[in-house]
Design a protein around this motif. Sequence first.
Motif, PDB file in Angstrom:
ATOM      1  N   ARG A 154       0.825  -1.213   0.000  1.00 16.56           N
ATOM      2  CA  ARG A 154       0.000   0.000   0.000  1.00 16.56           C
ATOM      3  C   ARG A 154       0.859   1.262   0.000  1.00 16.56           C
ATOM      4  O   ARG A 154       0.381   2.330  -0.360  1.00 16.56           O
ATOM      5  CB  ARG A 154      -0.924   0.011   1.204  1.00 16.56           C
ATOM      6  N   PHE A 155       2.112   1.136   0.426  1.00 13.13           N
ATOM      7  CA  PHE A 155       3.047   2.263   0.431  1.00 13.13           C
ATOM      8  C   PHE A 155       3.987   2.106  -0.757  1.00 13.13           C
ATOM      9  O   PHE A 155       5.180   1.861  -0.602  1.00 13.13           O
ATOM     10  CB  PHE A 155       3.836   2.305   1.738  1.00 13.13           C
ATOM     11  N   ASP A 156       3.463   2.281  -1.955  1.00  9.74           N
ATOM     12  CA  ASP A 156       4.264   2.040  -3.143  1.00  9.74           C
ATOM     13  C   ASP A 156       5.252   3.168  -3.433  1.00  9.74           C
ATOM     14  O   ASP A 156       6.104   3.028  -4.302  1.00  9.74           O
ATOM     15  CB  ASP A 156       3.367   1.774  -4.351  1.00  9.74           C
ATOM     16  N   GLN A 157       5.164   4.263  -2.713  1.00 10.97           N
ATOM     17  CA  GLN A 157       6.109   5.354  -2.891  1.00 10.97           C
ATOM     18  C   GLN A 157       7.467   5.041  -2.269  1.00 10.97           C
ATOM     19  O   GLN A 157       8.465   5.648  -2.614  1.00 10.97           O
ATOM     20  CB  GLN A 157       5.555   6.651  -2.283  1.00 10.97           C
ATOM     21  N   LEU A 158       7.492   4.108  -1.310  1.00 10.29           N
ATOM     22  CA  LEU A 158       8.732   3.753  -0.617  1.00 10.29           C
ATOM     23  C   LEU A 158       9.449   2.625  -1.346  1.00 10.29           C
ATOM     24  O   LEU A 158       8.823   1.723  -1.883  1.00 10.29           O
ATOM     25  CB  LEU A 158       8.436   3.325   0.822  1.00 10.29           C
ATOM     26  N   ASN A 159      10.758   2.685  -1.340  1.00  8.37           N
ATOM     27  CA  ASN A 159      11.574   1.630  -1.925  1.00  8.37           C
ATOM     28  C   ASN A 159      11.858   0.612  -0.818  1.00  8.37           C
ATOM     29  O   ASN A 159      12.824   0.739  -0.064  1.00  8.37           O
ATOM     30  CB  ASN A 159      12.868   2.226  -2.485  1.00  8.37           C
ATOM     31  N   TRP A 160      11.007  -0.403  -0.691  1.00  9.72           N
ATOM     32  CA  TRP A 160      11.088  -1.345   0.417  1.00  9.72           C
ATOM     33  C   TRP A 160      12.363  -2.178   0.410  1.00  9.72           C
ATOM     34  O   TRP A 160      12.918  -2.426   1.480  1.00  9.72           O
ATOM     35  CB  TRP A 160       9.839  -2.226   0.450  1.00  9.72           C
ATOM     36  N   PRO A 161      12.865  -2.635  -0.732  1.00 11.97           N
ATOM     37  CA  PRO A 161      14.140  -3.361  -0.679  1.00 11.97           C
ATOM     38  C   PRO A 161      15.284  -2.497  -0.151  1.00 11.97           C
ATOM     39  O   PRO A 161      16.124  -2.971   0.615  1.00 11.97           O
ATOM     40  CB  PRO A 161      14.380  -3.776  -2.131  1.00 11.97           C
ATOM     41  N   CYS A 162      15.287  -1.223  -0.521  1.00  8.99           N
ATOM     42  CA  CYS A 162      16.333  -0.329  -0.026  1.00  8.99           C
ATOM     43  C   CYS A 162      16.181  -0.089   1.473  1.00  8.99           C
ATOM     44  O   CYS A 162      17.174  -0.081   2.206  1.00  8.99           O
ATOM     45  CB  CYS A 162      16.286   0.992  -0.790  1.00  8.99           C
ATOM     46  N   LEU A 163      14.960   0.099   1.944  1.00  8.66           N
ATOM     47  CA  LEU A 163      14.731   0.271   3.381  1.00  8.66           C
ATOM     48  C   LEU A 163      15.152  -0.968   4.163  1.00  8.66           C
ATOM     49  O   LEU A 163      15.761  -0.867   5.235  1.00  8.66           O
ATOM     50  CB  LEU A 163      13.263   0.575   3.656  1.00  8.66           C
ATOM     51  N   ASP A 164      14.825  -2.129   3.631  1.00 12.96           N
ATOM     52  CA  ASP A 164      15.192  -3.382   4.298  1.00 12.96           C
ATOM     53  C   ASP A 164      16.702  -3.570   4.301  1.00 12.96           C
ATOM     54  O   ASP A 164      17.290  -4.016   5.285  1.00 12.96           O
ATOM     55  CB  ASP A 164      14.492  -4.550   3.612  1.00 12.96           C
ATOM     56  N   PHE A 165      17.355  -3.214   3.197  1.00 12.01           N
ATOM     57  CA  PHE A 165      18.813  -3.297   3.125  1.00 12.01           C
ATOM     58  C   PHE A 165      19.463  -2.354   4.141  1.00 12.01           C
ATOM     59  O   PHE A 165      20.401  -2.736   4.846  1.00 12.01           O
ATOM     60  CB  PHE A 165      19.278  -2.966   1.703  1.00 12.01           C
ATOM     61  N   LEU A 166      18.961  -1.134   4.240  1.00 12.04           N
ATOM     62  CA  LEU A 166      19.502  -0.173   5.206  1.00 12.04           C
ATOM     63  C   LEU A 166      19.240  -0.610   6.644  1.00 12.04           C
ATOM     64  O   LEU A 166      20.063  -0.373   7.533  1.00 12.04           O
ATOM     65  CB  LEU A 166      18.925   1.221   4.956  1.00 12.04           C
ATOM     66  N   ARG A 167      18.103  -1.268   6.878  1.00 14.95           N
ATOM     67  CA  ARG A 167      17.817  -1.816   8.209  1.00 14.95           C
ATOM     68  C   ARG A 167      18.860  -2.855   8.588  1.00 14.95           C
ATOM     69  O   ARG A 167      19.377  -2.862   9.709  1.00 14.95           O
ATOM     70  CB  ARG A 167      16.414  -2.438   8.221  1.00 14.95           C
ATOM     71  N   CYS A 168      19.185  -3.716   7.646  1.00 16.14           N
ATOM     72  CA  CYS A 168      20.181  -4.764   7.918  1.00 16.14           C
ATOM     73  C   CYS A 168      21.575  -4.171   8.145  1.00 16.14           C
ATOM     74  O   CYS A 168      22.282  -4.571   9.070  1.00 16.14           O
ATOM     75  CB  CYS A 168      20.215  -5.768   6.773  1.00 16.14           C
ATOM     76  N   VAL A 169      21.977  -3.229   7.300  1.00 12.77           N
ATOM     77  CA  VAL A 169      23.310  -2.634   7.436  1.00 12.77           C
ATOM     78  C   VAL A 169      23.432  -1.856   8.740  1.00 12.77           C
ATOM     79  O   VAL A 169      24.450  -1.953   9.442  1.00 12.77           O
ATOM     80  CB  VAL A 169      23.625  -1.742   6.212  1.00 12.77           C
TER      81      VAL A 169
END
Length: 156
Positions: free
Chosen positions: A84-99
């Motif tokens: 529903r939040f298609d404006q956000l880049n979820w793979p990038c957010l998830d990658f930054l969460r991990c890093v």
Amino acid sequence: MFSAWNRRDRPPEEGAAAELQGFAVDKTFFSSLKGILLETELALTFIIFICFTASISAYMAAALLEFLITLTFLFFYATQYYQRFDQLNWPCLDFLRCVSAIIIFLVVSFAAVTSREGAAIAAFVFGIILVSVFAYDALKIYRTEMAPRATQGTQQ
């Protein structure tokens, strides 16, 4: 006939079921690789939080914050609410969460082991295991989600 009814004219159980349908849990996600990684991260952050609570309470906030962030991502992915939040880049957010979790838990784990308490040493061991799980998750995200997008951009 039913399409002419609006929400307040429906019976209460039908309206409540329609509202809860947006949070339907995809049970197959929990057995997928991403689901297992998030569940492992969640369990290890909780164990580290308990270890820090028992020994050095100054470091428990980092584990609690990462626990809540991982729980939020697990909720969004399991319910597919992130779509529903298609404006956000979820793979990038998830990658930054991990890093960011890798950096935080490396620093906190090595700082905690200097106290030489039993629970702090256990938190260090679980922290190193958690760092490896986050590193594997970040690598999988980069290979499957981010690297194909980077090569698609250069070919056009």
